[in-house]
Design a protein around this motif. Structure first.
Motif, PDB file in Angstrom:
ATOM      1  N   TYR A 238     -25.516  42.639 -60.030  1.00  0.00           N
ATOM      2  CA  TYR A 238     -24.701  42.200 -61.043  1.00  0.00           C
ATOM      3  C   TYR A 238     -24.834  40.787 -61.501  1.00  0.00           C
ATOM      4  O   TYR A 238     -24.216  39.894 -61.716  1.00  0.00           O
ATOM      5  N   TRP A 261     -20.844  38.291 -63.523  1.00  0.00           N
ATOM      6  CA  TRP A 261     -20.339  39.542 -63.699  1.00  0.00           C
ATOM      7  C   TRP A 261     -19.577  40.236 -62.711  1.00  0.00           C
ATOM      8  O   TRP A 261     -18.586  41.083 -63.121  1.00  0.00           O
ATOM      9  N   THR A 263     -16.539  40.540 -60.039  1.00  0.00           N
ATOM     10  CA  THR A 263     -15.467  39.730 -59.723  1.00  0.00           C
ATOM     11  C   THR A 263     -14.588  40.696 -58.669  1.00  0.00           C
ATOM     12  O   THR A 263     -15.046  41.961 -58.521  1.00  0.00           O
ATOM     13  N   GLU A 265     -12.001  42.021 -58.928  1.00  0.00           N
ATOM     14  CA  GLU A 265     -11.302  43.161 -59.582  1.00  0.00           C
ATOM     15  C   GLU A 265     -12.519  44.076 -60.184  1.00  0.00           C
ATOM     16  O   GLU A 265     -11.739  45.204 -60.675  1.00  0.00           O
ATOM     17  N   ALA A 267     -16.574  44.971 -61.944  1.00  0.00           N
ATOM     18  CA  ALA A 267     -17.610  44.510 -62.859  1.00  0.00           C
ATOM     19  C   ALA A 267     -17.393  44.198 -64.109  1.00  0.00           C
ATOM     20  O   ALA A 267     -16.552  44.945 -64.743  1.00  0.00           O
ATOM     21  N   LEU A 268     -17.576  42.939 -64.697  1.00  0.00           N
ATOM     22  CA  LEU A 268     -17.140  42.731 -66.075  1.00  0.00           C
ATOM     23  C   LEU A 268     -18.455  43.206 -66.783  1.00  0.00           C
ATOM     24  O   LEU A 268     -18.269  43.226 -68.005  1.00  0.00           O
ATOM     25  N   GLY A 269     -19.623  43.207 -66.237  1.00  0.00           N
ATOM     26  CA  GLY A 269     -20.838  43.471 -67.285  1.00  0.00           C
ATOM     27  C   GLY A 269     -21.867  43.827 -66.130  1.00  0.00           C
ATOM     28  O   GLY A 269     -21.968  43.602 -64.895  1.00  0.00           O
ATOM     29  N   ASP A 286     -26.510  43.846 -71.853  1.00  0.00           N
ATOM     30  CA  ASP A 286     -25.381  44.384 -71.061  1.00  0.00           C
ATOM     31  C   ASP A 286     -25.024  45.811 -71.191  1.00  0.00           C
ATOM     32  O   ASP A 286     -24.057  45.807 -72.347  1.00  0.00           O
ATOM     33  N   LYS A 288     -22.617  47.393 -69.839  1.00  0.00           N
ATOM     34  CA  LYS A 288     -21.226  48.024 -69.659  1.00  0.00           C
ATOM     35  C   LYS A 288     -20.257  46.997 -70.758  1.00  0.00           C
ATOM     36  O   LYS A 288     -19.401  47.670 -71.272  1.00  0.00           O
ATOM     37  N   ALA A 289     -20.627  45.714 -71.029  1.00  0.00           N
ATOM     38  CA  ALA A 289     -19.787  45.039 -71.869  1.00  0.00           C
ATOM     39  C   ALA A 289     -20.231  45.520 -73.247  1.00  0.00           C
ATOM     40  O   ALA A 289     -19.359  45.219 -74.204  1.00  0.00           O
TER      41      ALA A 289
END
Length: 302
Positions: A238, A261, A263, A265, A267-269, A286, A288-289
C-alpha cells in the motif's frame, strides 16, 4: 459528449499506441490483441490470440519495446502449478506487422507490469510470488528480463530458492541455479504485490543546467507501486517505493517514496501503475480510490 469506441470487450486491460505511420491503438483483452486506427469506426483487426485455459490471472499488459515489437505479460492460471500452456506465466513478444508471436521469457508467475531502463535499454518487470507459504515467503520480485531466460516459477523463487513445498521431485543437482534458472534482481517483502514501475530519467540538459526536472539525486532510480497484501496477518505494501541506483546501474537500496494509504481502519487506496515524466512530474493510478494522483517532484530552477 462521449461515444464508445468498442463494446463488449472481454476483460480489457492493456493499451498501447503504435507510433508508426497510421497511428494505431492496440488493445489487449484476456483472449486476444486487436488494433484499430485512431478515429475510425471499424471493429479493429485481429493481431494475436492469447491463452485463457485454466482461468486464473486475466490481465494482459502490452507495450512496445525499443525494437518496436509488442510485449505482453500473461500471468499463471493458478497459485502454483505446472502449466499445460507454455504461454502462461510468461512474457510474450509479437511482431505486429507479421502477426507472429513467441515466448520471450518464462517462469514469471504474474509480471503484470514491465518497463525499459532508459540508460541501457534493459527490460525490467515486477513479479508477484505465490500464496500460502506464510507471511514472509516467498518474496515478490523485480527481475531484469532477457530473451529465453526462465525465472523459476513454479519450482523456484527469489534468489534461486527451491519451492520444496510444491516441487517434490528429487534432483541430482540443485534445480534452482544458473544457467538453468535466473535469480531475481531484487527481492521484495512477500505479499507486497508489486505492480507498476518506472525509471526516473535524468533532467534534459544534464547536471548543472538551469532547467526544471527531477532532483539529480533521483536520476536513474526506480519507482515501484506496491498494491498491497490481502492474505497476510499484518498488511504490507500500500505504498510507492524508491529503489535507488547510481549512474552506473549499481543498486544502492530502497526507501519509501509515498505512504499513507494504509491506516489502522483499513486501506484508503491501492497504487497500481506509475508514469514518470522528464519534467519532474509523475502520475500514479489507484484502483481502490478510483483516482489518478499527480506528484510534483520538480527540483527548483537553479
Amino acid at each position: 459528449r462521449q461515444n464508445p469506441v468498442l463494446k463488449n470487450l472481454k476483460k480489457p486491460h492493456g493499451l498501447a499506441f503504435d507510433t508508426a505511420p497510421g497511428r494505431q491503438l492496440y488493445i489487449a483483452e484476456e483472449d486476444r490483441i486487436r488494433r484499430l486506427t485512431i478515429y475510425s469506426d471499424g471493429p479493429g483487426e485481429h493481431v494475436a490470440d492469447l491463452p485463457t485455459r485454466g482461468g486464473g490471472h486475466f490481465t494482459r499488459t502490452i507495450a512496445f519495446g525499443p525494437d518496436q515489437k509488442l510485449y505482453i505479460s500473461v500471468g499463471s492460471s493458478c497459485n502454483v502449478c505446472r502449466e499445460e500452456d507454455e504461454r502462461r506465466a510468461a512474457i510474450l513478444r509479437v511482431d505486429p506487422r507479421a502477426k507472429k508471436s513467441e515466448i520471450f521469457a518464462r517462469g514469471l508467475r504474474n509480471s503484470v507490469f514491465f518497463t525499459w531502463n532508459p540508460v541501457d535499454g534493459s527490460m525490467w518487470a515486477t513479479d508477484m510470488g505465490r500464496d500460502w507459504l506464510g507471511d514472509d515467503l516467498p518474496p515478490d520480485e523485480i527481475n531484469v528480463i532477457e530473451e529465453g531466460v526462465n525465472f523459476g516459477w513454479p519450482n523456484c523463487y527469489g534468489k534461486n530458492v527451491h519451492d520444496d513445498g510444491f516441487d517434490k521431485n528429487v534432483y541430482i543437482r540443485d534445480p534452482c541455479t544458473e544457467p538453468f534458472e535466473r535469480a531475481s534482481a531484487i527481492d521484495i517483502p512477500a505479499h507486497s504485490a508489486p505492480l507498476g514501475l518506472a525509471f526516473i530519467p535524468p533532467t534534459p540538459g544534464g547536471s548543472g543546467q538551469a532547467v526544471d526536472g527531477w532532483p539529480e539525486d533521483y536520476w536513474y532510480d526506480l519507482l515501484v507501486a506496491y498494491h498491497g497484501s490481502w492474505n497476510r496477518s499484518q498488511p504490507t505494501g500500500y505504498k510507492v517505493v524508491r529503489h535507488k541506483f547510481d549512474a552506473g546501474g549499481n543498486y544502492e537500496g530502497v526507501e519509501d517514496f509515498i505512504t499513507g494509504w494504509l491506516t489502522p481502519e483499513g486501506a484508503l487506496g491501492r497504487p497500481v501503475d506509475i508514469l514518470v515524466e522528464p519534467d519532474g512530474v509523475a502520475y500514479i493510478s489507484d484502483d481502490k480510490a478510483g483516482v489518478i494522483y499527480k506528484v510534483n517532484g520538480i527540483a527548483p530552477s537553479r
